[in-house]
Structures are given as structure tokens and as C-alpha cells.
Design a protein around this motif. Structure first.
Motif, PDB file in Angstrom:
ATOM      1  N   ILE A 106     -18.489   7.552  -3.329  1.00 38.93           N
ATOM      2  CA  ILE A 106     -17.348   7.368  -4.370  1.00 38.93           C
ATOM      3  C   ILE A 106     -19.008   6.873  -5.901  1.00 38.93           C
ATOM      4  O   ILE A 106     -19.004   7.249  -6.903  1.00 38.93           O
ATOM      5  CB  ILE A 106     -16.918   5.924  -4.127  1.00 38.93           C
ATOM      6  N   ASN A 141      -8.414   3.152   1.135  1.00 39.95           N
ATOM      7  CA  ASN A 141      -9.016   1.736  -0.393  1.00 39.95           C
ATOM      8  C   ASN A 141      -9.621   1.243   0.574  1.00 39.95           C
ATOM      9  O   ASN A 141      -9.110   0.606   1.412  1.00 39.95           O
ATOM     10  CB  ASN A 141      -7.215   1.266  -0.717  1.00 39.95           C
ATOM     11  N   SER A 192     -11.212   5.727  -4.968  1.00 40.75           N
ATOM     12  CA  SER A 192     -11.276   6.319  -3.819  1.00 40.75           C
ATOM     13  C   SER A 192     -11.100   7.143  -3.005  1.00 40.75           C
ATOM     14  O   SER A 192     -11.009   8.296  -2.326  1.00 40.75           O
ATOM     15  CB  SER A 192     -11.128   5.456  -2.759  1.00 40.75           C
ATOM     16  N   ASN A 216     -11.237   1.239  -5.635  1.00 43.28           N
ATOM     17  CA  ASN A 216     -10.562   2.276  -4.856  1.00 43.28           C
ATOM     18  C   ASN A 216      -9.515   2.405  -4.269  1.00 43.28           C
ATOM     19  O   ASN A 216      -8.748   2.381  -3.416  1.00 43.28           O
ATOM     20  CB  ASN A 216     -10.710   0.620  -3.567  1.00 43.28           C
ATOM     21  N   THR A 265     -12.107  10.591  -1.453  1.00 43.12           N
ATOM     22  CA  THR A 265     -11.242  10.660   0.347  1.00 43.12           C
ATOM     23  C   THR A 265     -10.494  11.913   0.540  1.00 43.12           C
ATOM     24  O   THR A 265     -10.619  12.209   1.690  1.00 43.12           O
ATOM     25  CB  THR A 265     -10.495   9.369   1.036  1.00 43.12           C
ATOM     26  N   GLY A 296     -15.462   5.762   0.009  1.00 42.42           N
ATOM     27  CA  GLY A 296     -15.000   4.794  -1.490  1.00 42.42           C
ATOM     28  C   GLY A 296     -15.961   3.550  -0.899  1.00 42.42           C
ATOM     29  O   GLY A 296     -16.759   3.658  -0.635  1.00 42.42           O
TER      30      GLY A 296
END
Length: 283
Positions: free
Chosen positions: A199, A160, A83, A55, A87, A193
């Protein structure tokens, strides 16, 4: 009830792919857990594909550099998905005027994206990678700023999802804690994440490419220590899980410095999860 194992090699032959957490399994932000790297390296020597799934808000190249600086062996993994990687898609799909809530070292997350960093008053979305100073700040310190964002309907993109991490022997708040607080204030959050599916889809795609074949999910095992992220993510993805008990939740079931198996299993049951295996540290 989770089965305690002594070494990863006890069960690694059951799997083709391991999706392994980083912070809390390979290191604690200060110290590297050398036995964990050795265990993953040994699994790879037997033909198991290891994808690190973290993450971290940093894209993969930045995390690889960080791991090398800390002393994590390159031989411990085949691929890494962060992540931050997944993202970036959320950021690209959102408004172009963004406010970075987090330390300046996380600016590479925005590299190559058609976005402009703005002041809080003019930003159309928040990209949260952490706290400005996670050694001293807590999410409540940002109440007025976040409430102003919420009043304007500004979404928060969380890079995160971790709520806390262990840094040495201290617990440090992460971007996930800020996102949770913003949600409590009525704000909209967007997360890709762990424990969310994007993910895991990305990590399995990396494993598929590495192996050059389709992946049988019954031969994939996740490894992690975080209940709201690693554990929930593995359960939701339908994967076996090796739970590392010595991470952020250790205080829940540690007696005289050691995990009490009965208390641990009762705690896992209270959380509504049933990992296939557990061990104190990956070794």
C-alpha cells in the motif's frame, strides 16, 4: 523524542508529499474533523501533494463517495489509495472460489475479478473485509467457522488490517482482528494494507504520478494514529511520521482529558518507535 507541533503548517514546508490516514485523522466514523481537512487543503495550496492512505476495504471510488457524504472537502487531497485497492491483487492471485466474511456492502471489492462467491463449505479462500455485524460481533464468535477453514488449509485474505477503529466514542473491531484470531488458530493470512509495503508502494506511485517527478523519501511524511498500522507502516517504509495522539490509543496517555507528554513519550518508547512530530488532532 517526538516534537509537539501546534499546526501542520509548522512543518509542511519540509515535505513534498504527505501520506495521510483517514479514519482517526479526518473523521471518527461519525464526526468529521473539519480542521484536519483545512490543514491538508492549506498544505496543498503550498504545493504539497496529499495522498490519503486508508485501510478501508473499499476501492478508492467508494471511499471518495463516502468522504463527500461525510463532508470531507475534495480540496483536502490529490489522490487516495485504499487497502481494498491493493487487496484486489491478492484476491486475483488466489483461488477463484471465495467466501466473503464481512457485510454485503463490501461486495464491490470483488467487482471485475474472476472470482465466485461460495458458501463456507466449498470456498477455497476467505476474503475478510470486516465482521458481519461489527456493532455486536467479535472475532471469537466465528471460532467454529474459522477452525473449519483452518482445518482445510484455507487462506484468509484480509482487506482491512486495522484491529479496531473509533466510531464516535466506541471502539469497533475490524477485519485485522479477525485475521489475527485466525492466525492464532493456525490459519494462513495474506495482507497488503498498512503496515505492509504494497500500500505504501502504491501511494508513492500515485504521488510520483501526481507530481510528475521522482519522490525523495526524506521529503515524505506519513500522518496517522494507529500504532500497528500507521506508525509501524511509516517506520518500516523509512518515512517521517506525524503521530495523531487523539485517536485509538488516547487512553494510554490521557490525564484529565489531555495527553500527558511525558507519558506519551514513554509509551512511544515502550512501543519501540520515535515519531518525528505529534499533535492531538490534525489542525
Amino acid at each position: 523524542m517526538a516534537e509537539r507541533i501546534s499546526t501542520l503548517s509548522d512543518v509542511s514546508t519540509l515535505y513534498d508529499v504527505l501520506l495521510c490516514d483517514v479514519w482517526g485523522v479526518l473523521h471518527n466514523g461519525v464526526d468529521v474533523f473539519q480542521h484536519a481537512s483545512e490543514a491538508l487543503s492549506a498544505a496543498r495550496e503550498k504545493g504539497v501533494t496529499v495522498v490519503l492512505i486508508t485501510n478501508s476495504p473499499r476501492p478508492a471510488p467508494g471511499v471518495i463517495t463516502q468522504l463527500r457524504m461525510m463532508g470531507v472537502a475534495d480540496t483536502a487531497y490529490d489522490r487516495i489509495v485504499t487497502s481494498g485497492d491493493v487487496t484486489r491483487k491478492l484476491i486475483a492471485e488466489g483461488p477463484s472460489k471465495v467466501f466473503l466474511l464481512g457485510p454485503e456492502r463490501d461486495m464491490p471489492l470483488l467487482d471485475g475479478l474472476e472470482v465466485q462467491v461460495e458458501a463456507a463449505e466449498t470456498a477455497q479462500s476467505i476474503v475478510c473485509t470486516g465482521l458481519f455485524d461489527d456493532e455486536v460481533d467479535v472475532p471469537e464468535d466465528y471460532h467454529d467457522m474459522l477452525l473449519a477453514f483452518q482445518t482445510r488449509g484455507v487462506p484468509l485474505i484480509c482487506a482491512n488490517p486495522d484491529l479496531i477503529v473509533e466510531r464516535g466514542h466506541r471502539m469497533i473491531p475490524c477485519a485485522g482482528a479477525v485475521a489475527a484470531y485466525y492466525q492464532q488458530l493456525g490459519g494462513e493470512i495474506r495482507i497488503a494494507g498498512k503496515p505492509h509495503k504494497p500500500i505504501y508502494q502504491a501511494a508513492l506511485a500515485e504521488a510520483r504520478e501526481q507530481r510528475g517527478t521522482e519522490i525523495d523519501l526524506s521529503r515524505v511524511m506519513a500522518i496517522g494514529d494507529g500504532m500497528p498500522t500507521d506508525v509501524r507502516g511509516a517506520v518500516d517504509a523509512g518515512l517521517d511520521l506525524l503521530y495523531i495522539s487523539g485517536g485509538i490509543h488516547a487512553a494510554e496517555y490521557t490525564v484529565n482529558g489531555k495527553p500527558d507528554e511525558a507519558i506519551l513519550n514513554a509509551w512511544l518508547k515502550s512501543e519501540g518507535v520515535d515519531p518525528r512530530f505529534w499533535m492531538p488532532r490534525l489542525a
